[in-house]
Scaffold this motif. Structure first.
Motif, PDB file in Angstrom:
ATOM      1  N   TYR A 167       3.810  13.582   4.484  1.00 35.82           N
ATOM      2  CA  TYR A 167       2.723  12.738   4.983  1.00 35.82           C
ATOM      3  C   TYR A 167       1.474  12.972   4.131  1.00 35.82           C
ATOM      4  CZ  TYR A 167      -0.852  10.716   7.946  1.00 35.82           C
ATOM      5  OH  TYR A 167      -1.889   9.953   8.413  1.00 35.82           O
ATOM      6  N   PRO A 168       0.762  11.941   3.731  1.00 36.72           N
ATOM      7  CA  PRO A 168       1.062  10.528   3.975  1.00 36.72           C
ATOM      8  C   PRO A 168       2.040   9.978   2.949  1.00 36.72           C
ATOM      9  CG  PRO A 168      -1.007  10.709   2.790  1.00 36.72           C
ATOM     10  CD  PRO A 168      -0.551  12.126   3.046  1.00 36.72           C
ATOM     11  N   GLY A 169       2.859   9.007   3.390  1.00 32.48           N
ATOM     12  CA  GLY A 169       3.758   8.307   2.499  1.00 32.48           C
ATOM     13  C   GLY A 169       3.294   6.882   2.288  1.00 32.48           C
ATOM     14  N   PRO A 170       4.061   6.080   1.551  1.00 29.91           N
ATOM     15  CA  PRO A 170       3.656   4.696   1.270  1.00 29.91           C
ATOM     16  C   PRO A 170       3.409   3.862   2.518  1.00 29.91           C
ATOM     17  CG  PRO A 170       5.473   5.346  -0.148  1.00 29.91           C
ATOM     18  CD  PRO A 170       5.296   6.457   0.840  1.00 29.91           C
ATOM     19  N   GLY A 171       4.093   4.143   3.615  1.00 26.07           N
ATOM     20  CA  GLY A 171       3.870   3.383   4.832  1.00 26.07           C
ATOM     21  C   GLY A 171       2.659   3.832   5.626  1.00 26.07           C
ATOM     22  N   ASP A 172       2.089   4.988   5.252  1.00 25.94           N
ATOM     23  CA  ASP A 172       0.941   5.537   5.979  1.00 25.94           C
ATOM     24  C   ASP A 172      -0.383   5.213   5.294  1.00 25.94           C
ATOM     25  OD1 ASP A 172       2.776   6.958   7.729  1.00 25.94           O
ATOM     26  OD2 ASP A 172       3.098   8.322   6.035  1.00 25.94           O
ATOM     27  N   VAL A 173      -0.319   4.788   4.047  1.00 31.17           N
ATOM     28  CA  VAL A 173      -1.510   4.519   3.253  1.00 31.17           C
ATOM     29  C   VAL A 173      -1.588   3.023   2.995  1.00 31.17           C
ATOM     30  CG1 VAL A 173      -2.661   4.942   1.065  1.00 31.17           C
ATOM     31  CG2 VAL A 173      -1.396   6.785   2.170  1.00 31.17           C
ATOM     32  N   LEU A 174      -2.685   2.402   3.398  1.00 29.83           N
ATOM     33  CA  LEU A 174      -2.834   0.964   3.241  1.00 29.83           C
ATOM     34  C   LEU A 174      -3.981   0.649   2.291  1.00 29.83           C
ATOM     35  CD1 LEU A 174      -2.479  -0.188   6.956  1.00 29.83           C
ATOM     36  CD2 LEU A 174      -0.787  -0.462   5.140  1.00 29.83           C
ATOM     37  N   PRO A 175      -3.789  -0.305   1.388  1.00 35.22           N
ATOM     38  CA  PRO A 175      -4.925  -0.756   0.584  1.00 35.22           C
ATOM     39  C   PRO A 175      -6.066  -1.202   1.490  1.00 35.22           C
ATOM     40  CG  PRO A 175      -2.875  -1.649  -0.286  1.00 35.22           C
ATOM     41  CD  PRO A 175      -2.542  -1.004   1.026  1.00 35.22           C
ATOM     42  N   GLY A 176      -7.265  -0.767   1.142  1.00 35.83           N
ATOM     43  CA  GLY A 176      -8.429  -1.083   1.964  1.00 35.83           C
ATOM     44  C   GLY A 176      -8.884   0.061   2.835  1.00 35.83           C
ATOM     45  N   GLN A 177      -8.094   1.119   2.930  1.00 35.25           N
ATOM     46  CA  GLN A 177      -8.506   2.301   3.703  1.00 35.25           C
ATOM     47  C   GLN A 177      -9.458   3.165   2.884  1.00 35.25           C
ATOM     48  OE1 GLN A 177      -4.679   4.124   4.652  1.00 35.25           O
ATOM     49  NE2 GLN A 177      -5.139   3.945   6.828  1.00 35.25           N
ATOM     50  N   GLN A 178     -10.355   3.843   3.591  1.00 35.38           N
ATOM     51  CA  GLN A 178     -11.131   4.918   2.994  1.00 35.38           C
ATOM     52  C   GLN A 178     -10.358   6.226   3.135  1.00 35.38           C
ATOM     53  OE1 GLN A 178     -14.944   5.159   4.875  1.00 35.38           O
ATOM     54  NE2 GLN A 178     -15.656   3.179   4.115  1.00 35.38           N
ATOM     55  N   ALA A 179     -10.509   7.095   2.153  1.00 33.40           N
ATOM     56  CA  ALA A 179      -9.871   8.407   2.209  1.00 33.40           C
ATOM     57  C   ALA A 179     -10.796   9.434   1.573  1.00 33.40           C
ATOM     58  CB  ALA A 179      -8.528   8.396   1.490  1.00 33.40           C
ATOM     59  N   ARG A 180     -10.762  10.628   2.109  1.00 32.39           N
ATOM     60  CA  ARG A 180     -11.478  11.748   1.493  1.00 32.39           C
ATOM     61  C   ARG A 180     -10.571  12.344   0.426  1.00 32.39           C
ATOM     62  NH1 ARG A 180     -15.847  14.682   3.594  1.00 32.39           N
ATOM     63  NH2 ARG A 180     -16.801  15.854   1.857  1.00 32.39           N
ATOM     64  N   VAL A 181     -11.088  12.535  -0.769  1.00 30.40           N
ATOM     65  CA  VAL A 181     -10.306  13.060  -1.885  1.00 30.40           C
ATOM     66  C   VAL A 181     -10.932  14.375  -2.324  1.00 30.40           C
ATOM     67  CG1 VAL A 181      -9.455  12.643  -4.215  1.00 30.40           C
ATOM     68  CG2 VAL A 181      -9.639  10.741  -2.594  1.00 30.40           C
ATOM     69  N   ARG A 182     -10.105  15.417  -2.378  1.00 25.76           N
ATOM     70  CA  ARG A 182     -10.601  16.747  -2.770  1.00 25.76           C
ATOM     71  C   ARG A 182      -9.660  17.371  -3.784  1.00 25.76           C
ATOM     72  NH1 ARG A 182     -12.141  17.931   3.060  1.00 25.76           N
ATOM     73  NH2 ARG A 182     -10.101  18.926   3.274  1.00 25.76           N
ATOM     74  N   ALA A 183     -10.249  18.086  -4.742  1.00 28.28           N
ATOM     75  CA  ALA A 183      -9.438  18.806  -5.733  1.00 28.28           C
ATOM     76  C   ALA A 183     -10.222  19.998  -6.250  1.00 28.28           C
ATOM     77  CB  ALA A 183      -9.053  17.884  -6.878  1.00 28.28           C
ATOM     78  N   ARG A 184      -9.527  21.110  -6.406  1.00 27.07           N
ATOM     79  CA  ARG A 184     -10.107  22.313  -6.992  1.00 27.07           C
ATOM     80  C   ARG A 184      -9.423  22.623  -8.306  1.00 27.07           C
ATOM     81  NH1 ARG A 184     -13.339  25.412  -3.767  1.00 27.07           N
ATOM     82  NH2 ARG A 184     -13.485  24.760  -1.576  1.00 27.07           N
ATOM     83  N   ALA A 185     -10.190  23.159  -9.234  1.00 34.62           N
ATOM     84  CA  ALA A 185      -9.650  23.606 -10.518  1.00 34.62           C
ATOM     85  C   ALA A 185     -10.467  24.800 -10.982  1.00 34.62           C
ATOM     86  CB  ALA A 185      -9.708  22.496 -11.559  1.00 34.62           C
ATOM     87  N   GLY A 186      -9.770  25.854 -11.389  1.00 37.99           N
ATOM     88  CA  GLY A 186     -10.462  27.054 -11.816  1.00 37.99           C
ATOM     89  C   GLY A 186     -11.311  27.671 -10.735  1.00 37.99           C
ATOM     90  N   GLY A 187     -10.882  27.517  -9.493  1.00 42.24           N
ATOM     91  CA  GLY A 187     -11.630  28.073  -8.379  1.00 42.24           C
ATOM     92  C   GLY A 187     -12.840  27.260  -7.964  1.00 42.24           C
ATOM     93  N   ARG A 188     -13.048  26.110  -8.611  1.00 46.22           N
ATOM     94  CA  ARG A 188     -14.218  25.281  -8.298  1.00 46.22           C
ATOM     95  C   ARG A 188     -13.778  23.967  -7.675  1.00 46.22           C
ATOM     96  NH1 ARG A 188     -17.746  24.301 -13.394  1.00 46.22           N
ATOM     97  NH2 ARG A 188     -19.001  23.277 -11.772  1.00 46.22           N
ATOM     98  N   LEU A 189     -14.622  23.430  -6.794  1.00 48.14           N
ATOM     99  CA  LEU A 189     -14.388  22.126  -6.206  1.00 48.14           C
ATOM    100  C   LEU A 189     -14.896  21.081  -7.201  1.00 48.14           C
ATOM    101  CD1 LEU A 189     -13.340  20.836  -3.532  1.00 48.14           C
ATOM    102  CD2 LEU A 189     -15.733  20.729  -2.799  1.00 48.14           C
TER     103      LEU A 189
END
Length: 366
Positions: A303-325
Motif C-alpha cells: 500500500y498504496p498500489g495503483p488502485g489506491d492512488v488517483l490522479p488529482g490527489q495531493q500527497a505528502r512526499v518525503r525522502a532522506r539522503a545522507g541523514g538529511r531530509l
C-alpha cells in the motif's frame, strides 16, 4: 501481486461481452487527458468480429477495482509471435471527436454545469438535443458544482470540439481538474466524470522513500519560470486583445530577485479580457518557482498500489539522503503509469509541487 482482468464491452450499449486472455499489459492515467493502454493477446484468441476500433471499450480490473477504461482505437498483428497488440485510449478521447453543432451560450453558469451541458448536449447524446447520437456513457455527480461562475459563448460556425473547449476551460485560473473513474454497478460498469480543484484533492497519503516507495531521483527545473506573462486573444495587429500578468516581487525582492522572464500564450478564439487575464495569471503561477519533481516508484504488492492512488490527489512526499531530509512537501499526483512485467507490477507516479497552484503576482504594469 493482485490479479488483473481485461474486460471488453460494446461501446454503444455498455454490454459486457467477455474477457481477454492477455500476455502483456501497460496503461497510464492522467489529469484532464485521456491516458492510454496497450494489451497483447494471442492471435488465436483475437476476436475479429468484435474487436474493431471504436466498437468496444476495454477495461482493466486490478483486484476488485476498475483502474482504467477506454475505447480500442487501433491494433497491430505480429505474425512471428502470433500475437495482436491492442492500442486503446482513455474514454475522454471520444469526447475530443465530437463537435459543438448549435450555438451554446452560458451566462454566469457554474463551470462544471457548462461542461456537463456541453458533454451531454453535443457528445454523449443525453442532453436537450435528442437527435444527437452518442454512447450515453458518462454520469455526473455533485462534484460538477465547482462554485466558479463563468460566461462562455460557443458558436456553431466555430466548429469547436467538445473535448478541446472543456480542456481549455479547465486550464484557466480557478479552473478545475477532471478525470473519468470506473466501477462495477450490478453487471455493468459505470463511467463517472469527476471534477476536482486545480490544487488537488487533499488526502492523508504519504509517499516516503524507503518505506512505501522508491524515489531514485529528483530534478529541479527552472526552464519554465515566468515573471511576465502575456496572453493574446482575438483580433489582429494593434487591435488584438491581450492581457498581462507580472510577478514583480520575484524581480525586485533582495535575496531572491531574478531578471525578467517573459512568456506569451496565443488564444485566438478568446474575445474576453478577463478570460485572457486568467490564462496569463495561471502562466505566472505555474512559472513562479523552480519545479522540484521527484521520480516516484511504488513498491509492488504494497500500500498504496495503483488502485489506491488517483490522479488529482495531493500527497505528502518525503525522502532522506545522507541523514538529511532532502524532500518534504505537498505534491499533486498528475498521472500514473503501470506495466506488468515478468518481475511483477511496476507503477510510477508523475507529480508537481503544490506551490505552482498558489495565486502569484498582479495585473499591474510596471
Amino acid at each position: 501481486m493482485p490479479d488483473y482482468r481485461v474486460i471488453y464491452a460494446e461501446f454503444m450499449s455498455g454490454d459486457i461481452w467477455g474477457e481477454l486472455a492477455v500476455t502483456d499489459l501497460a496503461f497510464s492515467r492522467g489529469i484532464s487527458e485521456p491516458g492510454s493502454a496497450s494489451v497483447k493477446v494471442p492471435l488465436s484468441l483475437f476476436d475479429w468480429s468484435a474487436l474493431k476500433p471504436w466498437r468496444v471499450l476495454v477495461y482493466i480490473q486490478r483486484g476488485q477495482q476498475i483502474v482504467w477504461g477506454g475505447p480500442l482505437v487501433a491494433f497491430s498483428l505480429d505474425l512471428e509471435s502470433e500475437t495482436a497488440e491492442l492500442h486503446c485510449l482513455g474514454l475522454w478521447e471520444y469526447y475530443r471527436h465530437r463537435q459543438i453543432t448549435y450555438d451554446a451560450v452560458f451566462v454566469q453558469r457554474d463551470q462544471g454545469a457548462i461542461v456537463q451541458s456541453l458533454v451531454q448536449d453535443f457528445a454523449d447524446g443525453t442532453g436537450q438535443y435528442t437527435w444527437n447520437t452518442g454512447p450515453k456513457a458518462l454520469t455526473f455527480d455533485a462534484s460538477a458544482a465547482t462554485g466558479i461562475l463563468r460566461d462562455r459563448t460557443y458558436r456553431a460556425y466555430e466548429r469547436k470540439m467538445v473535448g478541446q473547449v472543456v480542456e481549455d476551460l479547465s486550464g484557466v485560473r480557478d479552473g478545475f481538474d477532471f478525470r473519468i473513474d470506473h466501477w462495477w454497478f450490478g453487471g455493468r460498469i459505470v463511467n463517472a466524470f469527476k471534477f476536482g480543484p486545480p490544487s488537488g484533492n487533499p488526502s492523508d497519503l504519504v509517499l516516503e522513500h524507503g518505506a512505501n516507495c522508491d524515489i531514485p531521483s529528483a530534478s529541479v527545473d527552472g526552464t519554465s519560470m515566468v515573471t511576465e506573462a502575456v496572453a493574446t486573444g482575438g483580433g489582429e495587429a494593434e487591435n488584438q486583445l491581450a492581457a498581462w500578468w507580472y510577478n514583480l516581487p520575484a524581480e525586485t525582492e533582495p535575496g531572491r530577485r531574478i531578471p525578467r522572464l517573459s512568456a506569451v500564450q496565443s488564444r485566438q478564439d478568446v474575445i474576453r479580457a478577463d478570460t485572457l487575464t486568467a490564462y496569463a495569471q495561471q502562466m505566472v503561477s505555474e512559472g513562479s518557482t523552480p519545479v522540484t519533481i521527484p521520480a516516484v516508484r511504488l513498491y509492488p504488492s504494497a500500500y498504496p498500489g495503483p488502485g489506491d492512488v488517483l490522479p488529482g490527489q495531493q500527497a505528502r512526499v518525503r525522502a532522506r539522503a545522507g541523514g538529511r531530509l532532502v524532500l518534504d512537501g505537498t505534491y499533486k499526483i498528475t498521472g500514473q503509469s503501470v506495466k506488468l512485467t515478468d518481475g511483477g507490477e511496476e507503477c510510477t507516479l508523475s507529480l508537481v509541487p503544490g506551490e505552482v497552484f498558489a495565486s502569484v503576482g498582479s495585473a499591474a504594469s510596471p
